[in-house]
Scaffold this active site. Structure first.
Site, short mmCIF file in Angstrom:
data_model
loop_
_atom_site.label_atom_id
_atom_site.label_comp_id
_atom_site.label_asym_id
_atom_site.label_seq_id
_atom_site.Cartn_x
_atom_site.Cartn_y
_atom_site.Cartn_z
N VAL A 162 0.87 -1.17 0.00
CA VAL A 162 0.00 0.00 0.00
C VAL A 162 0.91 1.22 0.00
CG1 VAL A 162 -1.86 1.22 1.18
CG2 VAL A 162 -1.69 -1.27 1.38
N ARG A 166 2.53 9.30 -7.23
CA ARG A 166 1.80 10.35 -7.93
C ARG A 166 1.12 9.77 -9.18
NH1 ARG A 166 6.82 13.71 -10.67
NH2 ARG A 166 6.20 13.35 -12.84
N GLU A 274 7.32 18.70 -7.34
CA GLU A 274 7.52 17.58 -6.42
C GLU A 274 7.90 18.02 -5.00
OE1 GLU A 274 7.31 14.53 -5.89
OE2 GLU A 274 6.82 13.52 -7.78
#
Lengths: 475, 83
Positions: A162, A166, A274
């Site tokens: 998990v 992006r 970013e």
């Protein structure tokens, strides 16, 4: 207090005066991102933001900055809003020791209320998408939990990953995804692509706050994020089975997307502003095809603004970066006292340690760089003495200014691995790394004149208390 | 300057094949457009610096060569040998 979904977390933020509901009409651009950018400039107690009146949308509900301050991070952890950063990290470490906590499988997840399949799949019909930064190539999903499994061991729960990666929305049923090579999903994808296969994924949007934290925590490859979420929540994490992939997804999500990363396919993606405070540049990246959307009625769309630090992402992944490094270092070096790796996702880390003998501190610095997270980050490690608090930057500056002699205290390592997003890497993904040994030399490393340190007077502790009492009585 | 609404040129790469990705739920408020070459995606109501070729920042402009030479992330691995 544990939250089973985003909604109950937002309610508690509201109770704690940490949620600002903006009910005036705003434009999707540039207002939403500018407001979240501004929230990050309000300081360590900034609120989360909630918008429900956005030009052109009829029922958009948008949450931003949900983790974007120490006060909000404390609420996510179920702690008082005034809990200090260091105390939040220490509590994180205490709860980590309870890992693993088996998750609780529940039926009838609220996101199963509405389903779009086949021709009806359209991300724009479900999500009020918008741009974050000027140079971004499009609209992004940047706070989703992406679930994938090891293709060689599809029934291995612990190797199910998990993670937050992006995602650029590139079509009504198409996303671009960035799997950083150091992250677990890149291992899953690599195995699938070696076999000329697609990699199935489930993408959960709008999650309880602990899912967002563990999805950004660098756990070991066979450590389950759900079992860690249970440890950090103090109660089992509620999960449900995603209908198309059969993967385990959070029970409380707002929206669940299912599909595949199409094997051996790359397509232009980005740029994207970013966490490094720089744009990534355009790269040819993986393509995700969405085959099914499940969603709550009137879902809340959660997004995260990131740009020049600090922004929400730094609060979200700060403690979550410190703690695994602390635990992994302590497993071999119990002399390690504390780790502050909150700067640009741990590209810089500060470690305090006791010393066994001369040269030991820099070995701790080198080990930091060879932890799983360190391989892609930890470009600079500052090692300080055990009496220096890595979270107290004036103390760290004192150590750097007084304990370092550049002749012998810098360990400069050529051509080490770092994530390609590091704007200083050359070529991208390769960088020198630096250990700065800011500890006091100990035998047989007998350098410098450190035998007469000035320490606080023995009576100082009592006087601190006395002065505080006098100040309190005076007011 | 460009007229209101539809811009027949990609602000980023100047390509002229543009598709509509989405329309506003409130009719006529905006459209989301996408360049079919560089995949740049924008909403028609965004500021000129994001929607008009003349105002688009030089640093973010893209060419066919930029697309062709963009690094592959992650690199596509070799197929597993059959043995």
């Amino acid at each position: 207090m544990a939250y089973d979904d985003l909604r109950s977390y937002l309610e508690e933020l509201g109770e704690q005066q940490q949620l600002l509901h903006v009910d005036e009409q705003v434009d999707p651009e540039p207002d939403l991102a500018a407001a979240a950018n501004a929230a990050a400039r309000l300081g360590e107690n900034a609120p989360a933001l909630y918008f429900d009146n956005v030009t052109g949308f009829t029922n958009a509900r948008i949450a931003l900055n949900a983790h974007g301050s120490w006060a909000n991070h404390a609420v996510a952890m179920g702690l008082p809003t005034a809990t200090s950063t260091k105390e939040q990290v220490e509590e994180f470490i205490r709860r980590w020791e309870n890992f693993p906590v088996t998750p609780e499988r529940r039926q009838d997840p609220p996101w199963s209320e509405n389903v779009l399949e086949g021709e009806d799949v359209n991300l724009f019909d479900v999500l009020p998408l918008f741009r974050l930064n000027d140079g971004d190539g499009g609209f992004y999903l940047d706070k989703a939990a992406v679930v994938s499994r090891d293709p060689d061991e599809p029934d291995n729960f612990d190797k199910q990953n998990v993670g937050t990666y992006r995602l650029e929305v590139k079509g009504t049923d198409k996303l671009g995804m960035q799997p950083v090579p150091m992250h677990d999903i890149a291992l899953h994808l690599g195995k699938a692509e070696q076999s000329d296969e697609d990699l199935p994924v489930a993408i959960a949007l709008g999650n309880d706050p602990m899912i967002s934290i563990v999805a950004g925590t660098p756990l070991g490859y066979d450590q389950s994020e759900y079992e860690m979420a249970g440890a950090l929540r103090g109660t089992p994490a509620p999960i449900a089975t995603a209908p198309l992939t059969g993967f385990d997804v959070p029970w409380g999500s707002e929206v669940v997307l299912e599909g595949v990363i199409e094997g051996r396919k790359r397509e232009i993606e980005g740029p994207f502003g970013e966490f490094t405070g720089h744009y990534s540049g355009g790269r040819n990246m993986t393509v995700v095809r969405i085959d099914r959307i499940s969603h709550r009625t009137d879902p809340i769309f959660e997004s995260l603004y990131l740009g020049m630090p600090w922004t929400e992402i730094d609060y979200l992944i700060g403690p979550a970066t410190c703690v695994p490094l602390h635990q992994q270092l302590r497993a071999e070096f119990p002399e390690v006292q504390a780790v502050n790796a909150m700067y640009t996702h741990g590209l810089l880390a500060i470690v305090s340690t006791k010393k066994r003998y001369g040269g030991f501190a820099r070995a701790v610095g080198l080990r930091t760089m060879t932890t799983p997270h360190g391989l892609g980050y930890c470009k600079m490690v500052i090692v300080v003495d055990e009496d220096v608090d890595p979270f107290n930057l004036p103390q760290v500056m004192w150590a750097l200014s007084s304990k370092v002699n550049a002749a012998n205290d810098l360990v400069n390592l050529p051509n080490m691995s770092v994530l390609e997003l590091d704007p200083g890497s050359q070529p991208p993904g390769i960088s020198n790394k630096l250990v700065i040994d800011a500890t006091t030399p100990v035998s047989p490393d007998n350098r410098g004149h450190y035998s007469q340190p000035v320490t606080d007077l023995p009576e100082t502790g009592a006087w601190v208390e006395k002065l505080q009492n006098l100040m309190h009585g005076r007011s | 300057m460009g007229k209101e609404g539809f811009t027949p040129m990609c602000p980023r790469c100047a390509h002229e094949s543009i598709s509509k990705l989405a329309g506003s739920p409130v009719a006529g408020a905006w459209e989301v457009l996408q360049c079919q070459r560089c995949l740049y995606t924008w909403r028609t109501t965004e500021p000129d610096r994001r929607t008009k070729r003349d105002s688009y920042p030089e640093a973010f402009k893209m060419t066919q060569a930029d697309i062709d030479n963009a690094p592959e992330v992650p690199a596509i691995p070799a197929l597993r040998g059959r043995g």
